[in-house]
Design an enzyme around this catalytic site. Structure first.
Site, PDB file in Angstrom:
ATOM      1  N   HIS A  72      -4.023   1.725   4.127  1.00 57.50           N
ATOM      2  CA  HIS A  72      -3.910   0.307   3.781  1.00 57.50           C
ATOM      3  C   HIS A  72      -3.572   0.085   2.311  1.00 57.50           C
ATOM      4  CE1 HIS A  72      -5.238  -4.026   3.751  1.00 57.50           C
ATOM      5  NE2 HIS A  72      -4.697  -3.958   4.942  1.00 57.50           N
ATOM      6  N   LYS A  95      -6.555 -11.002  -2.575  1.00 56.31           N
ATOM      7  CA  LYS A  95      -7.894 -10.408  -2.577  1.00 56.31           C
ATOM      8  C   LYS A  95      -8.350 -10.350  -4.030  1.00 56.31           C
ATOM      9  CE  LYS A  95      -6.662  -7.848   1.581  1.00 56.31           C
ATOM     10  NZ  LYS A  95      -5.302  -8.437   1.676  1.00 56.31           N
ATOM     11  N   ASP A 139       8.786   5.483 -12.707  1.00 60.38           N
ATOM     12  CA  ASP A 139       8.942   6.338 -13.884  1.00 60.38           C
ATOM     13  C   ASP A 139       7.620   6.751 -14.521  1.00 60.38           C
ATOM     14  OD1 ASP A 139      11.643   6.219 -13.519  1.00 60.38           O
ATOM     15  OD2 ASP A 139      12.036   4.804 -15.146  1.00 60.38           O
ATOM     16  N   HIS A 178      -3.108 -14.173   1.389  1.00 63.39           N
ATOM     17  CA  HIS A 178      -3.390 -12.759   1.593  1.00 63.39           C
ATOM     18  C   HIS A 178      -4.009 -12.151   0.329  1.00 63.39           C
ATOM     19  CE1 HIS A 178      -2.045  -8.487   2.615  1.00 63.39           C
ATOM     20  NE2 HIS A 178      -2.721  -8.861   3.669  1.00 63.39           N
TER      21      HIS A 178
END
Length: 439
Positions: free
Chosen positions: A357, A182, A364, A180
Site C-alpha cells: 500500500h 491522511k 535522482d 483520500h
C-alpha cells in the site's frame, strides 16, 4: 362545473400515459446527469510530453515546484520514516496523547477494530482534557466499516467528528469526489502523512497477507503549517469553521535540515495539479526514477514520459502489488499499460508477501514525494490528496534503501512473461482499462 363523465374518461387514458412517460423520462435524465457528473473526470490539462530542461536537484526545479504548483518549499524540516503499523501507530498515538493545544485528524479510512478503538481512546482523553480535537473522516471510505459506537463515544467526549461529503440528495453530483488525504497535525508543530489508514490491516510489520506493507512519515518544522492548511481546506468546506490562531499556526522554528513542501490537490482546482507534479518530476530525472505505488495505472502521457526517461538513460524501477491485492480490477488495468514500459527497459516488480500500500516516488536520489496519492486517474482527477515533497539527499538515500528492501521481496515481471500471458487475461485487462477514470 363538474366535468362530464365521458370527458373525464377520455383524459384518464392517453393523458395519464403521457404524464407517466414524461415523468419517467425526466427521472431518467436526472439519473443520467448525476452519473455523468460523478463518473466523468476533467480532461487532462497536459497533453504534450514535458521536455527535460533541468534536473531534480537544480534551483530551477525548486522554483517551478514552489511557484507553478505551490505552496513554496521551505527549509528547516525534519522528516522521520515510520515503516508499517508497528512503527506508525505508536508514534501517532503518542503524539495525540502529548497534545496540549489542538489535534486535527483527517483520514479516508477509519474502520472498526483494535486500531480504531485505540485512536478513539487517545482522541477522547485529550478532548476531555480540554484540547480542541477535530476528526474528519471520508463518508464513502469509512461509513460501512466504521464502528458507530466508537464515533459516538468520541463525540460524547467532546471530539468534533465530521463525515466528509455524506450522501445527501442535494450533493449527489459530488458523491464520487472523496478525500483520500491522511493527515494528523498536533499543536500545529508535529505532522503525519503517508498511506496508512486507521484499520487493523495495518497492524504489525507486513509479516503475512493479513497485515499490509505501508509507510508513514512524521514531520516537524515549518512545513507542518502547510499540512495544517491542507487539513483546513476540507474542514472549512465541511464545517464552514476556520481554525486559526497559535493553537493551529504557532511560530515555526527549524527542526532539521530538510527542504520540504506539503502539496495538496482536489478536483475543484481543475488543473490535475498532482498529476502535473509527477510529470514534472519525471521530466527532471537524469539518473533514476523509483516508483512504489499501490495503484499504478498510468495514462498514455505518463507512459510516454517514462519511456522518454529511459531513452535518456534514466534507470526506471516500479514496485506494485502482487497476488495479494484489495482491487484486482486495478491490477488488470495496470498490467494492460506495461507493454511500452517493459519494451523500453523499465523494470517492474510485484510485491509478494502481502498487500503493498506504499505511495512513494524518488527521482535522482534527491527528490522524494510521499503521501496519500496513487498513480492513477482517481487520485489525479477525482480525489482530494496530500503529499509531502522533500529535497534532501540523505532522506532520499534512506527511501532508496527501503525501496531496495521491498524490491527484494518482489518478483520481476519480464517482457517475455508479459507478452505470453494468457489471452483470457489480456481480454480482462483491456476490459478493466475501460474503467481507468474511476480506479
Amino acid at each position: 362545473m363538474p366535468m362530464p363523465t365521458k370527458s373525464r374518461r377520455a383524459l384518464t387514458g392517453p393523458v395519464r400515459t403521457r404524464i407517466i412517460w414524461g415523468g419517467g423520462a425526466a427521472a431518467l435524465t436526472a439519473v443520467l446527469i448525476l452519473l455523468w457528473s460523478n463518473l466523468s473526470s476533467p480532461a487532462p490539462p497536459v497533453s504534450p510530453t514535458i521536455a527535460h530542461t533541468y534536473a531534480a536537484g537544480d534551483a530551477q526545479f525548486i522554483r517551478v515546484m514552489s511557484s507553478l504548483l505551490g505552496p513554496p518549499m521551505v527549509s528547516g524540516n525534519k522528516v522521520r520514516t515510520l515503516l508499517n503499523g508497528d512503527q506508525s501507530f505508536p508514534a501517532m498515538v503518542a503524539a495525540i496523547r502529548s497534545a496540549r493545544r489542538s489535534i486535527d485528524f483527517e483520514s479516508y479510512i477509519y474502520w472498526s477494530g483494535q486500531v480504531g478503538r485505540e485512536f478513539a481512546d487517545a482522541l477522547s482523553e485529550r478532548a476531555r482534557a480540554g484540547v480542541p480535537t477535530h476528526v474528519l473522516i471520508d463518508w464513502a471510505g469509512s461509513w460501512i466499516k466504521s464502528d458507530r459506537a466508537v464515533l459516538d463515544r468520541m463525540r460524547a467526549a467532546g471530539v468534533k467528528v465530521v463525515l466528509y461529503r455524506p450522501l445527501r440528495w442535494y450533493d449527489l453530483d459530488r458523491v464520487n469526489n472523496r478525500t483520500h488525504r491522511k493527515l494528523l497535525i498536533v499543536d500545529g508543530r508535529i505532522g503525519f502523512t503517508g498511506g496508512i489508514g486507521v484499520a487493523d490491516q495495518w497492524l504489525g510489520h507486513a509479516q503475512d497477507k493479513d497485515h499490509w506493507r505501508d509507510t508513514q512519515f512524521q514531520v516537524e518544522g515549518p512545513v507542518v503549517a502547510q499540512l495544517q492548511a491542507a487539513f483546513l481546506d476540507n474542514w472549512i468546506e465541511s464545517e464552514g469553521h476556520v481554525l486559526e490562531g497559535e493553537a493551529y499556526f504557532p511560530p515555526s522554528a527549524p527542526a532539521g535540515d530538510e527542504l520540504a513542501q506539503a502539496f495538496r490537490s482536489s478536483p475543484g482546482e481543475g488543473s490535475a495539479s498532482m498529476r502535473l507534479m509527477y510529470l514534472l518530476a519525471i521530466a527532471a530525472a537524469t539518473r533514476s526514477i523509483r516508483i512504489a505505488n499501490a495503484y499504478f495505472v498510468p495514462d498514455s502521457l505518463a507512459v510516454a514520459m517514462l519511456v522518454a526517461a529511459r531513452r535518456r538513460n534514466v534507470d526506471v524501477e516500479i514496485i506494485v502489488p502482487g497476488p495479494v491485492l484489495d482491487a484486482q480490477l486495478v491490477r488488470r488495468a495496470s498490467r494492460a499499460m506495461w507493454g511500452p514500459l517493459l519494451e523500453a527497459g523499465v523494470r517492474i516488480y510485484e510485491y509478494q508477501p502481502t498487500m503493498f500500500h506504499v505511495k512513494v516516488m524518488l527521482v535522482d536520489d534527491v527528490w522524494v514525494s510521499v503521501g496519500s496519492t496513487n498513480f492513477d486517474d482517481r487520485s489525479f482527477r477525482l480525489n482530494d490528496e496530500a503529499n509531502l515533497n522533500v529535497i534532501d539527499p540523505a532522506f532520499a538515500r534512506e527511501q532508496a534503501r527501503v525501496f531496495d528492501d521491498d524490491r527484494g521481496r518482489s518478483r520481476q515481471v519480464t517482457l517475455e512473461a508479459w507478452r505470453h500471458r494468457p489471452l483470457w487475461e489480456r481480454i480482462r485487462e483491456r476490459w478493466a482499462l475501460t474503467f481507468r477514470s474511476q480506479i
